[in-house]
Design an enzyme around this catalytic site. Sequence first.
Site, mmCIF file in Angstrom:
data_model
loop_
_atom_site.group_PDB
_atom_site.id
_atom_site.type_symbol
_atom_site.label_atom_id
_atom_site.label_comp_id
_atom_site.label_asym_id
_atom_site.label_seq_id
_atom_site.Cartn_x
_atom_site.Cartn_y
_atom_site.Cartn_z
ATOM 1 N N HIS A 1 -5.282 -3.995 -2.201
ATOM 2 C CA HIS A 1 -4.948 -3.049 -3.274
ATOM 3 C C HIS A 1 -4.764 -3.714 -4.640
ATOM 4 C CE1 HIS A 1 -4.574 0.415 -0.622
ATOM 5 N NE2 HIS A 1 -4.077 -0.427 0.246
ATOM 6 N N SER B 1 0.789 -1.228 0.000
ATOM 7 C CA SER B 1 0.000 0.000 0.000
ATOM 8 C C SER B 1 0.824 1.283 0.000
ATOM 9 C CB SER B 1 -0.956 -0.009 1.187
ATOM 10 O OG SER B 1 -0.258 -0.232 2.390
ATOM 11 N N LYS C 1 -12.360 -0.939 -0.815
ATOM 12 C CA LYS C 1 -11.519 -0.092 -1.657
ATOM 13 C C LYS C 1 -12.065 -0.039 -3.086
ATOM 14 C CE LYS C 1 -7.927 -0.061 1.617
ATOM 15 N NZ LYS C 1 -7.002 -0.830 2.406
#
Length: 398
Positions: A215, A187, A246
């Site tokens: 991610h 990240s 996310k």
Amino acid sequence: MAGMDFLQVELDGYKSRGIYNYVKVVSGEQSATCVVNGQKVVNLSSNNYLGLATHPKLREAMIDATKKYGAGAGSVRPIIGTMDIHVELEKKLAAFKNVESSLVFVAGIAANRGTIQSMLASSKKGDDANFAVISDELNHASIIDGVRLTKAKRYIYKHSDMADLARVLEEVKDAPRIMIITDGVFSMDGDIAPLDKIYELAKKYGAITMCDDAHGEGVLGKNGRGTIDHFNLHGKWDIDMGTLSKAMGCLGGYIAGTKNLTEYLIHQARPFLFSTAHPPGVAAACIAALDILESEPERHEKLWANAKFLKKGLTELGFDTGNSATPITPVMIGDEAKAIQFSKKLFEEGVLGLGIVFPTVARGKARVRTIVTANHTQAELEFALDKFKKVGKDLGII
Ligand SMILES: *Cc1c(COP(=O)(O)O)cnc(C)c1O
């Protein structure tokens, strides 16, 4: 010092060390340009990779499900909190991930804690103290928390360093259970873990593999299927952990893998057993997000086009963007105070890029982190590059 007095001492300490923080407030939508603390900024700090947080289909799905089912689930999952819409989401996730089964937790942090704690537990008393858990040095805080909940012996290998991982595996090879955990995409640097090489090593030593793909989801692989898909490790990699918070634009964490894995977690994982299920609206919005990943591949393409554009622009300006291979692009500054100052000046100029310093990253590796989304326009990215140029020159970095 009595009672609560220590709080003031701690807060004063943050101030004197220059790390005292306040929480920024967004007025209105989480979008590519938004209003933060009353200031309009190009937002290079969200994890809303595909722009789904404000997608009309997610909003609609959430409203419709709320009308049909109500606002809350009313119970923890195993008692009476599991609604058919939660099960529908888990089926869809498993199909998307090309695995037998999936299990949803209220957040990614809960999925990591519950899964790591469960995978290193044993019904034979004392056994678990002989297990070994091996973690990349740059793994996310929620992995570290999960590891702390176990009695296993803990090992850390140098970031994505396969020789170092092999060294640790050799050291622990007699442990009755070995588990390797890595982020899929890191990240703070935006680099991709070498899952193919980790898999080869794990196979040799009989180790369990777990990847936190917070991610990688929506970013890597076919239609955003993630880092395991990127390396084509379907059916080989053991545990795929992802977030719905996310790229999926909503909230939640999940585990994708075999039926045995999720069935075991239903019995063991404390955040599953003891925390209330998602509101049905959340499950509905996540289902809508999965549909969009399949039906609007242009979002994924736009995300990558934007990522390449910003990365190229920053490099051409003379910034060091580290080892990034994804839409997370750090602008390496080095000096802590300078990184904070850079971020502050950018904000004044109308760009939000997070200044990141020790202990989140190593000392001397301070940076301003940028994340683009599919929703950014060319004009917004050009504006941001222009401001990076101005502040970079002002501070003598380029
Ligand atoms: C954000 C993040 C999490 C936590 O996910 P939430 O759903 O926000 O709780 C876990 N792992 C990594 C690598 C993350 O970046």
